[in-house]
Design a protein around this motif. Structure first.
Motif, PDB file in Angstrom:
ATOM      1  N   LYS A   1       0.825  -1.203   0.000  1.00 29.55           N
ATOM      2  CA  LYS A   1       0.000   0.000   0.000  1.00 29.55           C
ATOM      3  C   LYS A   1       0.869   1.267   0.000  1.00 29.55           C
ATOM      4  O   LYS A   1       0.602   2.230  -0.727  1.00 29.55           O
ATOM      5  CB  LYS A   1      -0.902  -0.008   1.220  1.00 29.55           C
ATOM      6  CG  LYS A   1      -2.289   0.454   0.865  1.00 29.55           C
ATOM      7  CD  LYS A   1      -3.184   0.445   2.053  1.00 29.55           C
ATOM      8  CE  LYS A   1      -4.617   0.523   1.571  1.00 29.55           C
ATOM      9  NZ  LYS A   1      -5.525  -0.094   2.504  1.00 29.55           N
ATOM     10  N   ALA A   2       1.928   1.223   0.844  1.00 27.53           N
ATOM     11  CA  ALA A   2       2.803   2.393   0.964  1.00 27.53           C
ATOM     12  C   ALA A   2       3.487   2.708  -0.373  1.00 27.53           C
ATOM     13  O   ALA A   2       3.554   3.868  -0.787  1.00 27.53           O
ATOM     14  CB  ALA A   2       3.841   2.143   2.050  1.00 27.53           C
ATOM     15  N   ILE A   3       3.951   1.645  -1.020  1.00 29.88           N
ATOM     16  CA  ILE A   3       4.633   1.880  -2.302  1.00 29.88           C
ATOM     17  C   ILE A   3       3.645   2.387  -3.360  1.00 29.88           C
ATOM     18  O   ILE A   3       3.932   3.298  -4.130  1.00 29.88           O
ATOM     19  CB  ILE A   3       5.334   0.597  -2.816  1.00 29.88           C
ATOM     20  CG1 ILE A   3       6.284   0.067  -1.745  1.00 29.88           C
ATOM     21  CG2 ILE A   3       6.128   0.908  -4.080  1.00 29.88           C
ATOM     22  CD1 ILE A   3       6.966  -1.219  -2.150  1.00 29.88           C
ATOM     23  N   GLN A   4       2.462   1.784  -3.359  1.00 28.49           N
ATOM     24  CA  GLN A   4       1.421   2.226  -4.299  1.00 28.49           C
ATOM     25  C   GLN A   4       1.141   3.715  -4.091  1.00 28.49           C
ATOM     26  O   GLN A   4       1.002   4.478  -5.044  1.00 28.49           O
ATOM     27  CB  GLN A   4       0.150   1.403  -4.069  1.00 28.49           C
ATOM     28  CG  GLN A   4      -1.018   1.795  -4.986  1.00 28.49           C
ATOM     29  CD  GLN A   4      -0.725   1.448  -6.439  1.00 28.49           C
ATOM     30  OE1 GLN A   4      -0.382   0.310  -6.737  1.00 28.49           O
ATOM     31  NE2 GLN A   4      -0.834   2.407  -7.336  1.00 28.49           N
ATOM     32  N   ASN A   5       1.086   4.081  -2.814  1.00 30.39           N
ATOM     33  CA  ASN A   5       0.832   5.470  -2.470  1.00 30.39           C
ATOM     34  C   ASN A   5       1.930   6.381  -3.017  1.00 30.39           C
ATOM     35  O   ASN A   5       1.648   7.456  -3.576  1.00 30.39           O
ATOM     36  CB  ASN A   5       0.778   5.572  -0.936  1.00 30.39           C
ATOM     37  CG  ASN A   5      -0.038   6.777  -0.517  1.00 30.39           C
ATOM     38  OD1 ASN A   5      -0.836   7.292  -1.312  1.00 30.39           O
ATOM     39  ND2 ASN A   5       0.155   7.240   0.696  1.00 30.39           N
ATOM     40  N   ARG A   6       3.164   5.920  -2.865  1.00 31.24           N
ATOM     41  CA  ARG A   6       4.291   6.707  -3.354  1.00 31.24           C
ATOM     42  C   ARG A   6       4.165   6.881  -4.891  1.00 31.24           C
ATOM     43  O   ARG A   6       4.367   7.957  -5.432  1.00 31.24           O
ATOM     44  CB  ARG A   6       5.599   5.993  -3.013  1.00 31.24           C
ATOM     45  CG  ARG A   6       6.772   6.957  -2.894  1.00 31.24           C
ATOM     46  CD  ARG A   6       8.022   6.215  -2.469  1.00 31.24           C
ATOM     47  NE  ARG A   6       8.754   5.712  -3.605  1.00 31.24           N
ATOM     48  CZ  ARG A   6       9.518   4.626  -3.581  1.00 31.24           C
ATOM     49  NH1 ARG A   6       9.605   3.879  -2.500  1.00 31.24           N
ATOM     50  NH2 ARG A   6      10.163   4.248  -4.668  1.00 31.24           N
TER      51      ARG A   6
END
Ligand SMILES: Nc1ncnc2c1ncn2[C@@H]1O[C@H](COP(=O)(O)OP(=O)(O)OP(=O)(O)O)[C@@H](O)[C@H]1O
Ligand SMILES: [Mg+2]
Length: 426
Positions: A186-191
């Motif tokens: 999720k964090a990477i997708q957000n980035r």
């Protein structure tokens, strides 16, 4: 009451007199004549009505007006169109030595390099400015585009890597039922979602799609036999003879007002010679491109112009116009609302529709941008028929023609080869 009017009249007389004197007083008519002569207008032509002057002569009159009134800022919209070599050189010197500011719209890269200190490029509603001449501007732009293209590809590779990582974490999260991996994904997708994405630079603009389909007609396409034409006292052509054969590309050059457009109109048959014969071959059909777009009806809608000329349905006319870079909105406009370059493209489209095997083109690259002029060059090179082309565009002539007709002082002389060859051989 009367006294007040007298005072007003005297004041008005004073301003007019000051203006009269600042313009040169009694010397003014003489000065005007000198300027016109300096610009290359012949003796006896300054008293003619404007509409009988040649395309280049009209431009010279406009320049003469500017020369005489000397404003602080000059706004020149393609001033070099229609001017012959001498006229172009005059214009260059005029702009270089002009004391005020000059803003010039032009497609002529030689002229831009010679006179400008800044470039402003208008593209898709955005104006970008640059300090320097045209060549440095183009170089800088190409370098900027190349850099932008490289950055774009670097970022695309980065995005691809990130997407792979997201998929991997998502897979692990599922297989190991792990909250930690899910959060990571999720964090990477957000980035990725918040990344500043670079746009792909437009390295090549869309070009008009022009193809000239000629066909073989007579071997002898056009013949002038001892042709003469005068207007009043002015002898424009005297005892002119030449022949054009099938497949030739012939350029017509000569100073402004020499009689080039008159020669083309005689060949077309819209002007009748005073003496001599103009003969076109039996299976020759002519396509005509007029210097000042006289063949277009300014009040007609663009779509109707094409639909009627090609005897075609509305949808095919729209599709055809699209290939000449007219969008749907422009199709429903009147011809008079079009820009100079758009009118040129429309006229070229009509020439193509005429399915002619003999093209008579009067300064077709005026108003055309550089990319469109290149398209016309290659279309003419591949064209099956014969072409007679008036042009002051040295680069264009060198690309296209294999023979020149030089019109000067009433006579027409044929020279084999292109423009540069003619210049070097005299
Ligand atoms: N209908 C007309 N009535 C009177 N004079 C005319 C007429 N048409 C042309 N002329 C004159 O004939 C001469 C040749 O004109 P023409 O239009 O052929 O010049 P050109 O060589 O095409 O010049 P440019 O390079 O400026 O287009 C000019 O002096 C022009 O003023
Ligand atoms: Mg002309």
């Amino acid at each position: 009451e009367n006294e007040k009017r007298l005072a007003q009249a005297l004041e008005r007389q004073h301003t007019l007199l000051t203006e009269y004197r600042s313009l040169g007083g009694d010397q003014y008519p003489q000065k005007v004549r000198e300027v016109l002569r300096g610009l290359g207008l012949k003796e006896g032509e300054e008293d003619k009505p404007i509409n009988t002057l040649s395309g280049g002569q009209k431009k010279l009159i406009g320049l003469a007006q500017l020369l005489l009134s000397k404003p602080d800022v000059l706004l020149l919209d393609e001033p070099d169109n229609h001017l012959d070599l001498a006229g172009k050189q005059y214009l260059e010197r005029f702009i270089q030595s002009y004391p005020g500011a000059v803003v010039i719209v032009s497609h002529d890269r030689y002229l831009l390099d010679a006179v400008v200190t800044h470039i402003a490029e208008l593209d898709a509603g955005i104006l970008t400015t640059f300090s320097g001449d045209y060549s440095s501007f183009i170089l800088d732009k190409q370098q900027r585009m190349a850099r932008q293209d490289e950055l774009y590809h670097v970022q695309q590779r980065q995005i691809a890597r990130i997407e792979v990582a997201i998929k991997r974490y998502a897979l692990w999260a599922k297989t190991y039922d792990s909250e930690k991996f899910a959060k990571r994904a999720k964090a990477i997708q957000n980035r990725l979602d918040h990344m500043d994405k670079l746009e792909r630079p437009l390295l090549e603009r869309r070009r008009m799609d022009l193809k000239l389909h000629g066909w073989r007609g007579s071997q002898k396409v056009l013949e002038f036999r001892h042709v003469g034409k005068s207007f009043g006292q002015r002898k424009v052509l005297e005892n002119v003879s030449f022949t054009l054969h099938h497949g030739e590309r012939v350029g017509v050059i000569g100073p402004n007002g020499a009689g080039k457009s008159v020669l083309l109109r005689l060949a077309l048959g819209t002007l009748i010679p005073d003496y001599g014969d103009v003969i076109t071959g039996p299976s020759v059909t002519c396509g005509y491109y007029a210097q000042e777009h006289e063949t277009l009806d300014p009040e007609q809608m663009v779509l109707d112009t094409v639909r009627l000329a090609g005897n075609m349905s509305e949808s095919s006319a729209v599709a055809l116009l699209g290939r000449y870079l007219f969008d749907y909105r422009m199709c429903s406009q009147k011809v008079k609302a079009l820009s100079g370059g758009e009118r040129s493209r429309l006229q070229l489209l009509l020439v193509v529709l005429s399915k002619a095997n003999f093209l008579l083109l009067d300064e077709p690259t005026n108003n055309l941008d550089i990319a469109s002029a290149e398209v016309l060059e290659s279309a003419l090179t591949e064209f099956e028929g014969t072409a007679l082309i008036i042009s002051h565009d040295r680069y264009f002539l060198d690309q296209v023609v294999d023979r020149l007709l030089v019109v000067q002082d009433g006579s027409v002389v044929s020279h084999p080869g292109g423009y540069s060859e003619w210049l070097t051989n005299g």
